[in-house]
Design an enzyme around this catalytic site. Sequence first.
Site, PDB file in Angstrom:
ATOM      1  CE  LYS A 111      10.887  14.826  40.877  1.00 37.27           C
ATOM      2  NZ  LYS A 111      10.447  15.400  39.594  1.00 37.27           N
ATOM      3  CG  ASN A 112       6.598  14.739  40.168  1.00 33.63           C
ATOM      4  OD1 ASN A 112       7.675  15.333  40.088  1.00 33.63           O
ATOM      5  ND2 ASN A 112       6.392  13.569  39.596  1.00 33.63           N
ATOM      6  NE  ARG A 115       7.873  17.510  30.232  1.00 37.11           N
ATOM      7  CZ  ARG A 115       7.558  17.545  28.956  1.00 37.11           C
ATOM      8  NH1 ARG A 115       8.472  17.804  28.063  1.00 37.11           N
ATOM      9  NH2 ARG A 115       6.335  17.298  28.561  1.00 37.11           N
ATOM     10  CB  CYS A 129      14.783  12.520  33.481  1.00 37.28           C
ATOM     11  SG  CYS A 129      15.409  12.697  35.154  1.00 37.28           S
ATOM     12  NE  ARG A 188       9.659  13.926  30.387  1.00 39.29           N
ATOM     13  CZ  ARG A 188       9.974  14.095  31.659  1.00 39.29           C
ATOM     14  NH1 ARG A 188      11.222  14.173  32.026  1.00 39.29           N
ATOM     15  NH2 ARG A 188       9.030  14.229  32.572  1.00 39.29           N
ATOM     16  N   PRO A 189       7.555  15.747  24.299  1.00 38.24           N
ATOM     17  CG  PRO A 189       5.897  15.142  22.767  1.00 38.24           C
ATOM     18  CD  PRO A 189       6.849  14.567  23.778  1.00 38.24           C
ATOM     19  CB  ILE A 190       5.669  21.130  25.506  1.00 39.39           C
ATOM     20  CG1 ILE A 190       6.407  21.994  24.462  1.00 39.39           C
ATOM     21  CG2 ILE A 190       6.588  20.723  26.627  1.00 39.39           C
ATOM     22  CD1 ILE A 190       6.810  23.370  25.002  1.00 39.39           C
ATOM     23  CG  ASP A 191       2.264  17.445  21.301  1.00 43.29           C
ATOM     24  OD1 ASP A 191       2.982  17.054  22.232  1.00 43.29           O
ATOM     25  OD2 ASP A 191       1.398  16.730  20.769  1.00 43.29           O
ATOM     26  CG  LEU A 192      -0.651  16.587  24.418  1.00 44.31           C
ATOM     27  CD1 LEU A 192      -0.711  15.418  25.388  1.00 44.31           C
ATOM     28  CD2 LEU A 192      -1.817  16.510  23.438  1.00 44.31           C
ATOM     29  CG  ASP A 244       7.651   9.160  37.961  1.00 41.72           C
ATOM     30  OD1 ASP A 244       8.082   9.074  36.795  1.00 41.72           O
ATOM     31  OD2 ASP A 244       7.186  10.212  38.427  1.00 41.72           O
ATOM     32  CB  ILE A 304       4.061   6.623  30.675  1.00 37.94           C
ATOM     33  CG1 ILE A 304       2.998   5.881  31.480  1.00 37.94           C
ATOM     34  CG2 ILE A 304       3.836   8.138  30.697  1.00 37.94           C
ATOM     35  CD1 ILE A 304       1.569   6.133  31.078  1.00 37.94           C
ATOM     36  NE  ARG A 356      16.549  16.808  37.702  1.00 43.63           N
ATOM     37  CZ  ARG A 356      16.366  17.216  36.461  1.00 43.63           C
ATOM     38  NH1 ARG A 356      17.208  16.837  35.538  1.00 43.63           N
ATOM     39  NH2 ARG A 356      15.367  17.966  36.152  1.00 43.63           N
TER      40      ARG A 356
END
Length: 415
Positions: free
Chosen positions: A22-23, A92, A116, A121-125, A304, A326, A396
């Site tokens: 999936k990933n 995500r 999930c 889970r920010p997206i700043d990076l 995971d 994490i 999912r």
Amino acid sequence: MSSYIIEGGKRLQGESYVSGSKNASLPIMAASILNKGITKLYNVPNIHDTQMMIEILKSLGCKVKKNQNKIVIDSRNVCKYEIPENLMHQMRSSVIFAGAILGRYKKAIFSYPGGCDIGSRPIDLHLKGFEKLGVNINKNFGKIICNVEEITPCEINLDFPSVGATENIMLASCLANGTTTIVNSAMEPEITDLQNFLNQMGAKISGAGTNIIKIQGVNKLKDVSYNIMPDRIEAGTLLGATAITGGEILLKKVEINHITPIIDKLGQMGCKIKLKEREIELKAPKRLKAIDIKTMPYPGFPTDMQAIMGACLTMASGTSIITENIFENRFKYLSELEKMGAKVKIEGKSAIIKGTRTLYGTKVNSTDLRGGASMVLAGLSAKGTTKVDNIEYILRGYEKLDEKLNNLGAEIYKI
Ligand code: UD1
């Protein structure tokens, strides 16, 4: 909302196989739009998340044909650079389209992604990486509007080896004029699969699998056929399901190198393991042994797999400590396991699990994708019937989970 009903207490035994990752599939599907052409992907898992990626590709103007695990993406006529908000919120990985769209169009509009609920889970990076590449970013009522005249290749030092940020920077800089270097990049095998895919498409990327990735920009990409790598977390889940039921399995289509931290832990728990080329044989003891686990970025133990091992350890002899490094909100599944008789205490980033001999079937909830899978494992080993609600989370990310488990002797069905 659907549920699984599981009649517990059946020892799993037999042969199974691992589906495509999936990933790895999700960023590769997004990457397909970098080339104005045709991408053929094989071994794509037939799950909700890949279907959502297809919906986003279509919304951008791609033609997509799907036949079981084969997907053909025609991105010659991609005409849009805005990802619809409703699709963005579904998952995500929708955020990985941002890098691909920027790479192709030099502009992209999107909103904050869903996914999930396992932490903030920010997206700043991701956004800092884009800014370093010269992208102008404006935020307007939840929309993120990115524009750049020319991507300016540079060196980007990630504060944390984020998988998604590494992927997004790779995609945004593939077609730039010059070399971009990502320092402290994520080293996950899915990044290597993305590099291999992009290179087959004509990109010039090296270093994936290490903590420094170099992306030498190219002018043009070409059509590609690509076979997605096996899913290492599904492999771990099937091994965990066998372990918790005291069973034995021959698991095929496994990439052994990707799952060594999982194999090590299962060995410490008392499982007898034989490795062959792309196959693994596991024989579980009557009762698993308690162990300690700390999640870390790859090649450490994968976050995971934390909930999968957590379920197994509730029945082990002795006390285990799991430390989650994490995501800050990844122990919610444990309160569901407590309903089944698990003995658990959470202290900060750690969960202390005192093994019990028996779990009891009852009604439990899937808290997220892997948390849901851990409910299934607990149900397989429990006394009596377990009803796992909200299995949309599980669907999912797992292809044919019930079918694969039933083929191993489980009794699980969907309602
Ligand atoms: C990916 C995987 C997910 C896995 C995770 C960690 C996919 C589709 N998902 O998620 O299954 O659990 O890697 O192996 O591949 N972070 C920030 N700012 C950012 C980005 C991340 O602070 O901009 C933090 C996150 O909150 C988290 C940590 O970094 O604490 C790891 O996140 P990241 O590696 O980015 O995970 P994902 O790519 O979201």
